[in-house]
Design a protein around this motif. Structure first.
Motif, PDB file in Angstrom:
ATOM      1  N   VAL A   1       0.866  -1.177   0.000  1.00  0.00           N
ATOM      2  CA  VAL A   1       0.000   0.000   0.000  1.00  0.00           C
ATOM      3  C   VAL A   1       0.901   1.226   0.000  1.00  0.00           C
ATOM      4  CG1 VAL A   1      -1.795   1.306   1.177  1.00  0.00           C
ATOM      5  CG2 VAL A   1      -1.843  -1.198   1.246  1.00  0.00           C
ATOM      6  N   LEU A   2       0.696   2.096  -0.978  1.00  0.00           N
ATOM      7  CA  LEU A   2       1.463   3.330  -1.118  1.00  0.00           C
ATOM      8  C   LEU A   2       0.551   4.517  -0.846  1.00  0.00           C
ATOM      9  CD1 LEU A   2       3.366   2.478  -4.430  1.00  0.00           C
ATOM     10  CD2 LEU A   2       4.174   2.170  -2.072  1.00  0.00           C
ATOM     11  N   PHE A   3       1.096   5.522  -0.185  1.00  0.00           N
ATOM     12  CA  PHE A   3       0.312   6.682   0.218  1.00  0.00           C
ATOM     13  C   PHE A   3       0.939   7.976  -0.288  1.00  0.00           C
ATOM     14  CE2 PHE A   3      -0.023   3.465   3.519  1.00  0.00           C
ATOM     15  CZ  PHE A   3      -1.376   3.423   3.824  1.00  0.00           C
ATOM     16  N   ASP A   4       0.099   8.896  -0.722  1.00  0.00           N
ATOM     17  CA  ASP A   4       0.510  10.288  -0.797  1.00  0.00           C
ATOM     18  C   ASP A   4       0.730  10.758   0.644  1.00  0.00           C
ATOM     19  OD1 ASP A   4       0.734  13.023  -1.912  1.00  0.00           O
ATOM     20  OD2 ASP A   4      -1.175  13.318  -0.876  1.00  0.00           O
TER      21      ASP A   4
ATOM     22  N   ILE B   1      -2.102  -1.035  -3.749  1.00  0.00           N
ATOM     23  CA  ILE B   1      -3.093   0.036  -3.592  1.00  0.00           C
ATOM     24  C   ILE B   1      -2.350   1.354  -3.455  1.00  0.00           C
ATOM     25  CG2 ILE B   1      -4.924   0.967  -2.128  1.00  0.00           C
ATOM     26  CD1 ILE B   1      -5.491  -1.899  -1.206  1.00  0.00           C
ATOM     27  N   PHE B   2      -2.800   2.365  -4.205  1.00  0.00           N
ATOM     28  CA  PHE B   2      -2.268   3.718  -4.030  1.00  0.00           C
ATOM     29  C   PHE B   2      -3.393   4.609  -3.524  1.00  0.00           C
ATOM     30  CE2 PHE B   2      -1.178   8.032  -5.654  1.00  0.00           C
ATOM     31  CZ  PHE B   2      -0.098   8.235  -4.812  1.00  0.00           C
ATOM     32  N   ILE B   3      -3.092   5.396  -2.488  1.00  0.00           N
ATOM     33  CA  ILE B   3      -4.106   6.217  -1.825  1.00  0.00           C
ATOM     34  C   ILE B   3      -3.656   7.673  -1.807  1.00  0.00           C
ATOM     35  CG2 ILE B   3      -5.426   6.577   0.294  1.00  0.00           C
ATOM     36  CD1 ILE B   3      -4.795   3.660   1.034  1.00  0.00           C
ATOM     37  N   GLY B   4      -4.539   8.580  -2.244  1.00  0.00           N
ATOM     38  CA  GLY B   4      -4.202   9.998  -2.234  1.00  0.00           C
ATOM     39  C   GLY B   4      -5.433  10.868  -2.115  1.00  0.00           C
TER      40      GLY B   4
ATOM     41  N   GLY C   1      -2.094   6.974  -9.721  1.00  0.00           N
ATOM     42  CA  GLY C   1      -2.369   5.585  -9.396  1.00  0.00           C
ATOM     43  C   GLY C   1      -2.933   4.815 -10.569  1.00  0.00           C
ATOM     44  N   LYS C   2      -3.856   5.433 -11.281  1.00  0.00           N
ATOM     45  CA  LYS C   2      -4.459   4.772 -12.442  1.00  0.00           C
ATOM     46  C   LYS C   2      -3.422   4.587 -13.547  1.00  0.00           C
ATOM     47  CE  LYS C   2      -8.675   6.243 -13.573  1.00  0.00           C
ATOM     48  NZ  LYS C   2      -9.631   5.140 -13.330  1.00  0.00           N
TER      49      LYS C   2
END
Length: 209
Positions: free
Chosen positions: A6-9, A158-161, A170-171
């Motif tokens: 899981v990657l986050f801004d 998963i990328f979350i921002g 992310g897309k």
């Protein structure tokens, strides 16, 4: 989904730093006699600082960046806070064996300071900043660089921002992409870009893992 990573801004997603950022820009604009337009500035948050500097002052961008860094670091600890439940959420993901990372357009010094001050650095396996890539959000390079470091697959990440730039990034990288309802862009703005979901709280993240 059998999530690997899981990657986050950072700003507006994990960290409630918008008051600090806007306050810092106000100082810089006043010193450099730049007309203040709140909407114009806020819409550019999420881009690298050097690009924002070029947009407003052209060749004087280095002076713009220098002033920004001075006020940002001066006031950082007073106006930087994690959003509620963030550390608990990260602890839960770690306990499930999921690799974690930050992918931000903030520079390395600011990212390092924020991550240390908020204790985010204790949970992260990778942190990709504006200084680590040649191309920035919404180009997928920052996420792809993080994935290469983590040896993770985009389709299991998963990328979350909180911003439109994040959703597009992310897309473009081929990740499952989630927005958050508490950040820079409104739910309505994020929905226009068709993310895979929008979180109203960190508790909802478990549904996507």
């Amino acid at each position: 989904m059998n999530t690997e990573a899981v990657l986050f801004d950072l700003d507006g997603t994990l960290v409630d730093s918008l008051p600090l950022i806007v306050r810092t820009y106000r100082h810089v604009f006043k010193e450099m006699d730049i007309p203040w337009g709140n909407d114009d500035v806020v819409k550019m948050i999420g881009l690298p600082l050097k690009d924002i500097g070029r947009r407003f002052v052209g060749e004087a961008a280095p002076a713009f960046e220098e002033r920004y860094q001075y006020y940002y670091h001066r006031d950082h600890d007073l106006y930087t806070r994690l959003f509620p439940g963030t550390l608990e959420m990260l602890e839960s993901l770690k306990s499930q064996g999921i690799r974690l990372g930050i992918v931000t357009s903030k520079g390395k010094p600011g990212t390092t300071r924020t991550a240390a001050f908020t204790r985010l650095d204790a949970y992260m396996d990778v942190m990709i900043t504006a200084h680590d890539v040649a191309r920035h959000k919404p180009d997928p390079e920052p996420i792809l660089t993080a994935l290469a470091t983590l040896h993770a697959q985009a389709e299991r990440t998963i990328f979350i921002g909180d911003s439109s730039y994040d959703i597009l990034t992310g897309k473009n990288a081929g990740c499952l992409t989630l927005g958050v309802a508490w950040g820079l862009d409104s739910r309505t703005e994020l929905e226009k870009l068709s993310p895979d979901g929008i979180l109203a709280s960190w508790e909802e993240l478990q549904e996507y893992l």
